[in-house]
Each structure stands twice: as structure tokens, then as C-alpha cells.
Scaffold this active site. Structure first.
Site, PDB file in Angstrom:
ATOM      1  N   HIS A 185       0.830  -1.200   0.000  1.00 50.11           N
ATOM      2  CA  HIS A 185       0.000   0.000   0.000  1.00 50.11           C
ATOM      3  C   HIS A 185       0.870   1.257   0.000  1.00 50.11           C
ATOM      4  CE1 HIS A 185      -2.907  -2.944   1.662  1.00 50.11           C
ATOM      5  NE2 HIS A 185      -3.814  -2.179   1.087  1.00 50.11           N
ATOM      6  N   ASP A 255      -4.511  -6.368  -7.573  1.00 48.33           N
ATOM      7  CA  ASP A 255      -4.707  -5.649  -6.324  1.00 48.33           C
ATOM      8  C   ASP A 255      -4.952  -4.182  -6.713  1.00 48.33           C
ATOM      9  OD1 ASP A 255      -4.892  -5.181  -3.623  1.00 48.33           O
ATOM     10  OD2 ASP A 255      -2.913  -5.980  -3.120  1.00 48.33           O
TER      11      ASP A 255
END
Length: 489
Positions: A185, A255
Site C-alpha cells: 500500500h 490488487d
């Protein structure tokens, strides 16, 4: 715009899975779904309760029956349906600790029945990653464990149970995130693994998922040095391994492309083009919600890549077909057992040492920031033990000294509750400091079990879900009247 241009734009939109803002579908989103937008991914910001989600998904399906509706519902710490209160099923690590594949299958089937009733078509679970380093900042209790063979059994059982409801499972994060000490992230992880090492370890659970018939696989934003400099999401070699070596024929989903591992390196629009060109089929975007302009920006990038010859239109057609297969309406399965999650959480509890409490304790819930994947989900043992054991007092804190705790406890036993204490120095040092001054101390670890910190008793819940915390509270409350000792489970 010409008919050809319109058709190409519709084709480009059909591979997008954006997130959006709100608990009802905005008008622009319904219009775009009707025009062929592939689907959406729901986050906690889109959820109030099951009834509201059911109405939301019905409105999307009314716009176009074949729309793909995804959600990140792993159970345990990563929950969207229960983001406001904590999950009613334990996560993968707790199921791995209980180590009953029939139970894992049953928990996943119950979860699938609930998702099916809510109108979800694909659940972005299970995590097929492994716990390969305690320094991993993002997988942790989302993995079934560290042993590839044992984890593979549970991954396969989860896939089978979930898909029995008609909801597609999605094994993630290929080729496996568990050896990384970097959160994708926030940055781009690099795994210095050979292909032989991957085949022997990380790929084992993914192979089991494929053999179990998993309908989708999510790529991870991580570089495998043996495959070159591109992260798996953008890497044709990663797709080749998944397709040709593991034999996967379903949809490959990225993702979230707005994670900094892609958005902060390649850029989100270029990443979208390169992912499709590499062989990925569906583009997940919108951990930060997208609006219509954001969707148009990505559609424009894909169309321009086709027009310029950078992206073959045939590749986009293939991707769209695999994506569309995830839009099959679930079968409307019934049988969501609300009691099953707590039963599984109880079986996952592990107690070491001498768990005896002379009276109601002071509970210290040590508040550490959750990972981005987990989000702001309620956590803490205190509320559950207060309910079960009158006289319990609770202190949720981010900063306190052992001496301050000793003064507040005033001779009472102390239950200190952590989440991955091994990754948070202040929490670890507080626990060891409390042990050194000789308090009557019980340590409850809700993350991946780390080193023993010298307390008289230790409880490992293997997750911070609502049911896992409740199960731990039951054990502690029971220990006031009925002492428990030794290494029990």
C-alpha cells in the site's frame, strides 16, 4: 464519437472494478454500469448493514444483470460487511490454528451464504499468502499459517466452501506476499526469491486453490527478482507461471492500482494498460473512491493504448470475457450460521502458562494503528470482558508507563492486550516492563504470535475479530472461578 470508438470505450470500461463513495449507487455509476462498466468493489464506506448492501447490489444489477460486484470479506481482521462492529467469523490465521479443514470449509460456506444473500458475485478472499517473516506489516493474521502444505489445505477448503454458495473466490496475493517486510500500500516490495524457492513455498497454496477450482486470482504488487524488475501485477512472466505452470484458467484481478507500489512508481493509468497487456483481466481501483472522471481517465488510457498499438484489442476482448464470467448472479444460498464463527474462534484460542485471576482485572488495550487493509474496525478486549466479568475496568491507551499502570491497577491483576507486539516497540517494551515489576499479568496477543514477553500467562487469539476477542474474554472470565493452567487449546 463513432460507433467503433464507442464500442472500444465500452470494451475498455468492461475490465474496470472501481470503488466509489456512498451507501447508495450514484446516478453516474448506475448509468456507467448500464453502459458496460465491468463492475464495482465495495468497501466499508459503502456498508451500513446486510439489508442496505442487498438493496445497493440490487440497484446495480437492475442497471445491468451481469455486473460484477466484489468485496474484501476475508473474515477476521479484514471485514467490510462488519466494518462497524468487527467480524462475526475468525480470520484465516485462527482457522489455521484450529486446524480443522472441515471447519474452515463450513465457515467459508456460511460466509458465502451471507455474501450470496447480499448480492455479491466475487469475494476477494482467501489470502493464500504465508507467514514467512514476523516483520511482515500487512499479511499477518490474514494468512492461514507458515507451513505451505498445511496452509494449502485450508486455502482449498475455504475456496470450496465459499464457492458452494455461487460466490466466486479470489486467491491472493499471487505469488505470495508473506516474505516481504514492505507494505505494498505504501511502497514496492522486492522478494529476492528464486523460482525454485517460490515453487517449493509460496506457490503451494495457490496451486491448491487452482486445484480446488478457484474462479479468480489476485496479483500482488511485488517484485520477484527472478522475474525481472516489474511487479507481478504488470509482469507477463508472473501471468505465464500462473497460467501455464499452475494451470489457472479463470480471471486474474489486480490488487488495487491506486496502492503506491503501482501508483507511486508506474502511475495508475500506465499501470492499468501494462497490467492488461501482461495478461491480467480485471483492474481493481478505488481504495480511494473514484468518480466518473476517474473512470473516464482509465478508459481513455486503455483506448489510447489500443489505438496506438501498445495494447492489442484482442487482449482486451479476452480480459473482458474472463471478467464477465465473475458477474454471474449468486445462487441465493441460505444457511449463514451466526454461531459458527464464535465456535471456530473458541477452538483457535491457545493458552500458555497459569491463567488464574483472583478477581476482576484491569484491562489494558494497547492501541496501535491498524494496517490499511484492516482499516478502522473496532478492536479491543475490554468491552467483552466488562460484559462477562463485572468489576473489570478498561483503559485503551497509546502511551503509558509501567509505573502508571501499577498505580492504576492498585493490586488487581492486569490483562494487557496487543496486536503484533513484536512489530511495535512501545507495546513490547510496556509488556516486558510490566512483567519486570512483578504485576499479576496476563498477555493477550491478537496478532501473529511473537516471542514470549515474560508474563505469567499468555493467550493467543490468532486474530482481532469480534468473535476472537469474545472467545478470549470467555477464557479469562472463566479463569476467575475455574483456574486453567498448562498449554491448552
Amino acid at each position: 464519437m463513432s460507433t467503433v470508438d464507442g464500442s472500444l470505450r465500452r470494451l475498455a470500461a468492461s475490465v474496470l472494478l472501481p470503488g466509489f463513495e456512498g451507501t447508495t449507487a450514484p446516478d453516474w455509476l448506475l448509468r456507467r454500469v448500464g453502459d458496460g462498466l465491468g463492475g464495482v468493489v465495495l468497501f466499508g464506506r459503502n456498508v451500513v448493514n446486510d439489508e442496505q448492501v442487498t438493496a445497493l447490489t440490487a440497484s446495480l444489477r437492475a442497471a445491468r444483470p451481469g455486473v460484477v460486484i466484489g468485496i474484501d470479506e476475508e473474515g477476521g481482521d479484514v471485514t467490510r460487511l462488519d466494518a462497524g462492529r468487527g467480524s462475526d467469523v475468525p480470520g484465516s490465521h485462527a482457522l489455521g490454528a484450529a486446524d480443522d479443514v472441515d471447519l474452515t470449509r463450513a465457515v467459508a460456506a456460511a460466509m458465502g451464504a451471507r455474501l450470496s444473500a447480499c448480492g455479491i458475485t466475487v469475494d476477494l478472499a482467501p489470502s493464500a499468502d504465508l507467514n514467512l517473516t514476523l516483520d511482515d506489516p500487512v499479511i499477518g493474521v490474514r494468512a492461514f499459517g507458515s507451513n505451505p502444505t498445511a496452509a494449502a489445505r485450508h486455502v482449498a477448503a475455504f475456496v470450496e466452501g465459499l464457492q458452494s454458495s455461487g460466490v466466486a473466490a479470489c486467491a491472493k496475493h499471487f505469488p505470495g506476499h508473506g516474505a516481504s517486510a514492505v507494505d505494498s500500500h505504501l511502497a514496492l516490495p522486492v522478494l529476492p526469491r528464486t523460482e525454485d524457492e517460490l515453487r517449493a513455498v509460496e506457490l503451494v497454496p495457490f496451486q491448491a486453490a487452482v486445484h480446488a477450482g478457484v474462479r479468480s486470482v489476485m496479483t500482488g504488487h511485488l517484485v520477484v527478482t527472478a522475474w525481472g524488475e516489474q511487479p507481478a501485477t504488470l509482469n507477463p512472466r508472473a501471468v505465464q507461471v500462473l497460467r501455464e505452470e499452475l494451470g489457472f484458467t479463470g480471471a486474474i484481478i489486480t490488487d488495487a492500482l491506486d496502492m503506491r507500489a503501482v501508483a507511486g512508481t508506474t502511475g495508475m493509468a500506465d499501470g492499468a494498460v501494462r497490467a492488461i497487456a501482461a495478461g491480467v483481466d480485471a483492474l481493481c481501483v478505488g481504495g480511494e473512491p473514484l468518480d466518473e472522471a476517474g473512470v473516464d481517465w482509465l478508459v481513455d488510457a486503455l483506448v489510447e493504448a489500443v489505438v496506438s498499438g501498445e495494447l492489442p484489442e484482442s487482449r482486451l476482448v479476452e480480459a473482458a470475457a474472463r471478467m464477465a464470467a465473475l458477474g454471474v448472479s449468486p445462487v441465493g444460498a441460505t444457511g449463514h450460521d451466526h454461531s459458527l464463527g464464535l465456535h471456530a474462534a473458541r477452538l483457535a484460542i491457545q493458552v500458555r502458562g497459569d491463567l488464574r485471576l483472583p478477581d476482576a482485572p484491569l484491562v489494558l488495550d494497547l492501541m496501535v494503528p491498524p494496517t490499511i487493509a484492516v482499516g478502522d474496525v473496532p478492536w479491543g478486549l475490554g468491552p467483552y470482558l466488562t460484559e462477562l466479568l463485572p468489576g473489570t475496568t478498561v483503559l485503551a491507551t497509546r502511551s503509558i508507563t509501567p509505573e502508571e499502570v501499577e498505580a492504576i491497577a492498585a493490586g488487581r491483576p492486569v490483562v494487557v492486550v496487543t496486536r503484533d507486539a513484536h512489530r511495535h516497540a512501545w507495546a513490547r517494551e510496556l509488556v516486558t516492563g510490566l512483567a519486570r515489576i512483578g504485576l499479576d499479568l496476563v498477555h493477550v496477543e491478537t496478532g501473529v504470535p511473537g516471542p514470549d514477553l515474560g508474563t505469567r500467562a499468555r493467550i493467543d487469539t490468532h486474530g482481532g475479530s469480534r468473535v476472537s476477542l469474545r472467545a478470549a474474554a470467555e477464557r479469562i472470565a472463566g479463569a476467575v472461578a475455574s483456574p486453567v493452567s498448562g498449554g491448552t487449546k
